[in-house]
Motif scaffolding. Structure first.
Motif, PDB file in Angstrom:
ATOM      1  N   SER A   5      -8.133  -1.195 -12.444  1.00 45.21           N
ATOM      2  CA  SER A   5      -8.491  -1.527 -11.062  1.00 45.21           C
ATOM      3  C   SER A   5      -7.793  -2.789 -10.579  1.00 45.21           C
ATOM      4  N   GLY A   6      -7.429  -3.670 -11.474  1.00 45.96           N
ATOM      5  CA  GLY A   6      -6.733  -4.894 -11.107  1.00 45.96           C
ATOM      6  C   GLY A   6      -5.289  -4.673 -10.730  1.00 45.96           C
ATOM      7  N   THR A   7      -4.802  -3.444 -10.893  1.00 46.52           N
ATOM      8  CA  THR A   7      -3.411  -3.158 -10.572  1.00 46.52           C
ATOM      9  C   THR A   7      -3.270  -2.317  -9.308  1.00 46.52           C
ATOM     10  N   ARG A   8      -4.356  -2.132  -8.571  1.00 43.75           N
ATOM     11  CA  ARG A   8      -4.304  -1.297  -7.362  1.00 43.75           C
ATOM     12  C   ARG A   8      -4.395  -2.140  -6.094  1.00 43.75           C
ATOM     13  N   ILE A   9      -3.636  -1.715  -5.099  1.00 42.04           N
ATOM     14  CA  ILE A   9      -3.726  -2.308  -3.772  1.00 42.04           C
ATOM     15  C   ILE A   9      -4.609  -1.384  -2.947  1.00 42.04           C
ATOM     16  N   THR A  10      -5.659  -1.948  -2.367  1.00 40.79           N
ATOM     17  CA  THR A  10      -6.566  -1.130  -1.569  1.00 40.79           C
ATOM     18  C   THR A  10      -6.770  -1.681  -0.161  1.00 40.79           C
ATOM     19  N   ASP A  11      -6.381  -2.913   0.076  1.00 42.37           N
ATOM     20  CA  ASP A  11      -6.602  -3.542   1.386  1.00 42.37           C
ATOM     21  C   ASP A  11      -5.441  -3.284   2.336  1.00 42.37           C
ATOM     22  N   SER A  12      -5.765  -2.912   3.550  1.00 49.06           N
ATOM     23  CA  SER A  12      -4.768  -2.611   4.567  1.00 49.06           C
ATOM     24  C   SER A  12      -3.797  -3.768   4.816  1.00 49.06           C
ATOM     25  N   PRO A  13      -4.249  -5.032   4.867  1.00 49.06           N
ATOM     26  CA  PRO A  13      -3.288  -6.122   5.089  1.00 49.06           C
ATOM     27  C   PRO A  13      -2.217  -6.218   3.990  1.00 49.06           C
ATOM     28  N   ASP A  14      -2.578  -5.871   2.751  1.00 47.55           N
ATOM     29  CA  ASP A  14      -1.595  -5.892   1.671  1.00 47.55           C
ATOM     30  C   ASP A  14      -0.540  -4.802   1.872  1.00 47.55           C
ATOM     31  N   PHE A  15      -0.973  -3.616   2.337  1.00 41.74           N
ATOM     32  CA  PHE A  15      -0.030  -2.550   2.650  1.00 41.74           C
ATOM     33  C   PHE A  15       0.887  -2.996   3.787  1.00 41.74           C
ATOM     34  N   ASP A  16       0.295  -3.541   4.840  1.00 39.03           N
ATOM     35  CA  ASP A  16       1.085  -3.968   6.005  1.00 39.03           C
ATOM     36  C   ASP A  16       2.121  -5.016   5.634  1.00 39.03           C
ATOM     37  N   ARG A  17       1.733  -5.967   4.797  1.00 42.40           N
ATOM     38  CA  ARG A  17       2.644  -7.032   4.376  1.00 42.40           C
ATOM     39  C   ARG A  17       3.844  -6.432   3.637  1.00 42.40           C
ATOM     40  N   ALA A  18       3.594  -5.475   2.755  1.00 44.50           N
ATOM     41  CA  ALA A  18       4.695  -4.850   2.013  1.00 44.50           C
ATOM     42  C   ALA A  18       5.599  -4.049   2.946  1.00 44.50           C
ATOM     43  N   TYR A  19       4.993  -3.308   3.895  1.00 43.17           N
ATOM     44  CA  TYR A  19       5.800  -2.511   4.828  1.00 43.17           C
ATOM     45  C   TYR A  19       6.651  -3.392   5.734  1.00 43.17           C
ATOM     46  N   LYS A  20       6.086  -4.464   6.243  1.00 42.28           N
ATOM     47  CA  LYS A  20       6.790  -5.297   7.226  1.00 42.28           C
ATOM     48  C   LYS A  20       7.771  -6.271   6.604  1.00 42.28           C
ATOM     49  N   ASN A  21       7.413  -6.846   5.450  1.00 41.80           N
ATOM     50  CA  ASN A  21       8.211  -7.937   4.900  1.00 41.80           C
ATOM     51  C   ASN A  21       8.893  -7.622   3.577  1.00 41.80           C
ATOM     52  N   GLY A  22       8.582  -6.489   2.978  1.00 41.78           N
ATOM     53  CA  GLY A  22       9.083  -6.198   1.646  1.00 41.78           C
ATOM     54  C   GLY A  22      10.452  -5.557   1.621  1.00 41.78           C
ATOM     55  N   MET A  23      11.016  -5.508   0.423  1.00 39.55           N
ATOM     56  CA  MET A  23      12.262  -4.787   0.186  1.00 39.55           C
ATOM     57  C   MET A  23      11.920  -3.297   0.184  1.00 39.55           C
ATOM     58  N   ALA A  24      12.825  -2.469   0.665  1.00 39.61           N
ATOM     59  CA  ALA A  24      12.535  -1.037   0.757  1.00 39.61           C
ATOM     60  C   ALA A  24      13.549  -0.212  -0.017  1.00 39.61           C
ATOM     61  N   LEU A  39      -0.479 -13.212  -7.663  1.00 34.36           N
ATOM     62  CA  LEU A  39      -1.457 -12.870  -8.692  1.00 34.36           C
ATOM     63  C   LEU A  39      -0.886 -12.915 -10.104  1.00 34.36           C
ATOM     64  N   GLY A  40       0.437 -12.882 -10.209  1.00 28.46           N
ATOM     65  CA  GLY A  40       1.055 -12.909 -11.522  1.00 28.46           C
ATOM     66  C   GLY A  40       1.048 -11.559 -12.226  1.00 28.46           C
ATOM     67  N   ARG A  41       0.716 -10.496 -11.508  1.00 29.15           N
ATOM     68  CA  ARG A  41       0.739  -9.153 -12.090  1.00 29.15           C
ATOM     69  C   ARG A  41       1.173  -8.163 -11.015  1.00 29.15           C
ATOM     70  N   PRO A  42       1.866  -7.111 -11.418  1.00 22.55           N
ATOM     71  CA  PRO A  42       2.272  -6.102 -10.436  1.00 22.55           C
ATOM     72  C   PRO A  42       1.082  -5.245 -10.019  1.00 22.55           C
ATOM     73  N   ARG A  43       1.114  -4.791  -8.768  1.00 23.01           N
ATOM     74  CA  ARG A  43       0.061  -3.907  -8.257  1.00 23.01           C
ATOM     75  C   ARG A  43       0.706  -2.723  -7.553  1.00 23.01           C
ATOM     76  N   LEU A  44      -0.050  -1.630  -7.463  1.00 23.17           N
ATOM     77  CA  LEU A  44       0.437  -0.400  -6.862  1.00 23.17           C
ATOM     78  C   LEU A  44      -0.483   0.027  -5.735  1.00 23.17           C
ATOM     79  N   GLY A  45       0.127   0.381  -4.609  1.00 26.37           N
ATOM     80  CA  GLY A  45      -0.584   0.998  -3.501  1.00 26.37           C
ATOM     81  C   GLY A  45       0.063   2.339  -3.217  1.00 26.37           C
ATOM     82  N   LEU A  46      -0.746   3.355  -2.970  1.00 22.33           N
ATOM     83  CA  LEU A  46      -0.226   4.696  -2.741  1.00 22.33           C
ATOM     84  C   LEU A  46      -0.579   5.181  -1.354  1.00 22.33           C
ATOM     85  N   SER A  47       0.375   5.855  -0.736  1.00 22.29           N
ATOM     86  CA  SER A  47       0.166   6.512   0.539  1.00 22.29           C
ATOM     87  C   SER A  47       0.682   7.943   0.392  1.00 22.29           C
TER      88      SER A  47
END
Length: 113
Positions: A5-24, A39-47
């Protein structure tokens, strides 16, 4: 947090930040957006949209993408959030195909860093 559970992205702002500012990375099976976290650890969000298939198919795709992510944890930079958006082609893909595409995304991100 314990377990996966510590490796999952579930909050909408975290998704938005990756979409708007991240590498694609945009591939045939899915796209991946990566953005740094503190956080010092990778996390995964799925759509996985309904374009991918019915609920059974979407859940299978989610399980396979999580498997790919967890199998790749040893290769991942420690402080990145990965948001994976599945494409319809992912519904017919094997785990090996998904792993190969995820490796391509990681290679692309390592070249950009």
């Amino acid at each position: 947090m314990s377990g996966r559970s510590g490796t999952r992205i579930t909050d909408s702002p975290d998704f938005d930040r990756a979409y708007k500012n991240g590498m694609a990375y945009r591939g045939k099976l899915f796209s991946v957006h990566a953005f740094g976290n503190e956080l010092g650890r990778p996390r995964l969000g799925l759509s996985v949209s309904k374009k991918v298939g019915n609920a059974i198919v979407r859940n299978r795709v989610r399980r396979r993408l999580r498997e790919v992510f967890h199998a790749s944890l040893h290769e991942l930079p420690g402080s990145l959030d990965f948001v994976v958006s599945a494409r319809p082609a992912s519904s017919d893909s094997s785990v090996e195909d998904l792993k190969a595409e995820f490796r391509n995304a990681l290679d692309r991100f390592s070249k950009k860093r």
